[in-house]
Design an enzyme around this catalytic site. Structure first.
Site, PDB file in Angstrom:
ATOM      1  N   GLY A  43       0.766  -1.255   0.000  1.00 41.45           N
ATOM      2  CA  GLY A  43       0.000   0.000   0.000  1.00 41.45           C
ATOM      3  C   GLY A  43       0.789   1.292   0.000  1.00 41.45           C
ATOM      4  CG  ASP A  99      -1.448   1.628   3.229  1.00 38.76           C
ATOM      5  OD1 ASP A  99      -1.250   1.334   4.427  1.00 38.76           O
ATOM      6  OD2 ASP A  99      -1.947   0.812   2.426  1.00 38.76           O
ATOM      7  CG  PHE A 151     -12.501  -0.365   2.618  1.00 37.77           C
ATOM      8  CD1 PHE A 151     -11.781  -1.056   3.576  1.00 37.77           C
ATOM      9  CD2 PHE A 151     -12.123  -0.496   1.284  1.00 37.77           C
ATOM     10  CE1 PHE A 151     -10.711  -1.866   3.228  1.00 37.77           C
ATOM     11  CE2 PHE A 151     -11.057  -1.305   0.928  1.00 37.77           C
ATOM     12  CZ  PHE A 151     -10.359  -2.006   1.901  1.00 37.77           C
ATOM     13  CG  ASP A 158      -5.355  -3.625  -1.741  1.00 36.27           C
ATOM     14  OD1 ASP A 158      -4.892  -3.145  -0.694  1.00 36.27           O
ATOM     15  OD2 ASP A 158      -5.720  -4.814  -1.841  1.00 36.27           O
ATOM     16  NE  ARG A 164      -1.948  -3.057  -4.279  1.00 33.74           N
ATOM     17  CZ  ARG A 164      -2.073  -3.207  -2.963  1.00 33.74           C
ATOM     18  NH1 ARG A 164      -2.070  -2.149  -2.181  1.00 33.74           N
ATOM     19  NH2 ARG A 164      -2.215  -4.405  -2.438  1.00 33.74           N
TER      20      ARG A 164
HETATM   21  P1  IMP Z   1      -4.637  -2.125  10.772  1.00 34.14           P
HETATM   22  O1  IMP Z   1      -3.724  -3.210  11.222  1.00 34.14           O
HETATM   23  O2  IMP Z   1      -6.069  -2.401  11.148  1.00 34.14           O
HETATM   24  O3  IMP Z   1      -4.212  -0.754  11.251  1.00 34.14           O
HETATM   25  O4  IMP Z   1      -4.654  -2.136   9.192  1.00 34.14           O
HETATM   26  C1  IMP Z   1      -3.652  -1.567   8.452  1.00 34.14           C
HETATM   27  C2  IMP Z   1      -3.550  -2.115   7.051  1.00 34.14           C
HETATM   28  O5  IMP Z   1      -4.813  -2.577   6.573  1.00 34.14           O
HETATM   29  C3  IMP Z   1      -3.107  -1.024   6.105  1.00 34.14           C
HETATM   30  O6  IMP Z   1      -1.700  -1.003   5.967  1.00 34.14           O
HETATM   31  C4  IMP Z   1      -3.824  -1.379   4.822  1.00 34.14           C
HETATM   32  O7  IMP Z   1      -3.050  -2.260   4.047  1.00 34.14           O
HETATM   33  C5  IMP Z   1      -5.094  -2.084   5.278  1.00 34.14           C
HETATM   34  N1  IMP Z   1      -6.254  -1.159   5.350  1.00 34.14           N
HETATM   35  C6  IMP Z   1      -6.851  -0.655   6.444  1.00 34.14           C
HETATM   36  N2  IMP Z   1      -7.886   0.144   6.145  1.00 34.14           N
HETATM   37  C7  IMP Z   1      -7.937   0.176   4.796  1.00 34.14           C
HETATM   38  C8  IMP Z   1      -8.786   0.867   3.847  1.00 34.14           C
HETATM   39  O8  IMP Z   1      -9.722   1.628   4.170  1.00 34.14           O
HETATM   40  N3  IMP Z   1      -8.509   0.629   2.534  1.00 34.14           N
HETATM   41  C9  IMP Z   1      -7.506  -0.174   2.108  1.00 34.14           C
HETATM   42  N4  IMP Z   1      -6.682  -0.827   2.942  1.00 34.14           N
HETATM   43  C10 IMP Z   1      -6.898  -0.657   4.280  1.00 34.14           C
HETATM   44 MG    MG Z   2      -3.771  -3.623   1.784  1.00 36.74          MG
END
Ligand code: IMP
Ligand code: MG
Length: 188
Positions: A43, A99, A151, A158, A164
């Site tokens: 990302g 990201d 989201f 993605d 992307r």
């Molecule tokens: P976390 O561990 O819940 O903080 O999730 C982080 C990872 O999940 C990010 O690095 C993204 O790859 C993915 N992610 C979280 N939210 C989104 C979103 O809204 N769109 C796309 N990818 C997301």
């Molecule tokens: Mg991802």
């Protein structure tokens, strides 16, 4: 073809904010000999490519890939390293770029690992953060935008490997309703 999602953050807004972040980072690391910018694949790659070009001190990069979501739009809780760094970061000033921080689970996991490798300093730069993030053990020092709990896709982010290449950040209200995504197909 499917319709592109509606924009949440435009290309111009991204450009302006990334430039500001680059200026701030340049100022903070002035006088340090070098900065290692680490990107969390996949990302981060669009954001990071733009960000490093706004940093005006010597920079070296490295990448790491961790899996957290798999093909789902929610954190699974299982975070693991898919690809590790190729360089030793001991003694280096490290800036970890993400990201998006949603629950913060991925970030806490990665930062724990990186901090054990004895960098001279370790900070986080996240393009986006969502409000439901849990207590982060390591605070996000540089943040692009705090967004609502949508989201989002585009600018490197993605949904099932798609979007992307969208040049802006778009929002998707219900990913499961998108006709393009066949559950049987394998995307990453
Ligand atoms: P976390 O561990 O819940 O903080 O999730 C982080 C990872 O999940 C990010 O690095 C993204 O790859 C993915 N992610 C979280 N939210 C989104 C979103 O809204 N769109 C796309 N990818 C997301
Ligand atoms: Mg991802």
């Amino acid at each position: 073809m499917i319709d592109n999602p509606p924009p949440l953050i435009s290309q111009q807004e991204l450009r302006d904010r990334v430039r500001e972040l680059g200026e701030e980072i340049t100022k903070d690391y002035q006088g340090k000999d070098t900065l290692r910018v680490i990107g969390a694949l996949k990302g981060c790659f669009v954001f990071m490519a733009d960000l490093i070009r706004e940093i005006k001190i010597p920079v070296r990069v490295d990448f790491m890939e961790v899996s957290s979501y798999g093909n789902q739009a929610q954190t699974s809780g299982n975070v693991k390293i898919i690809k590790d760094l190729t360089h030793d970061i001991a003694g280096e000033h490290v800036l970890f770029t993400e990201d998006i921080v949603d629950t913060g689970l991925t970030l806490n996991f990665v930062m724990e690992i990186l901090s054990q490798r004895n960098p001279a300093s370790l900070e986080i730069c996240a393009l986006l953060t969502k409000p439901r993030k849990m207590a982060l053990r390591f605070p996000v020092k540089y943040r692009g935008f705090e967004i609502e709990d949508y989201f989002v896709v585009g600018y490197g982010l993605d949904y099932k490997g798609y979007y992307r290449n969208l040049p802006y950040i778009g929002k998707i209200s219900s990913p499961e309703q998108l006709p393009l995504f066949d559950e049987k197909a394998r995307f990453s």
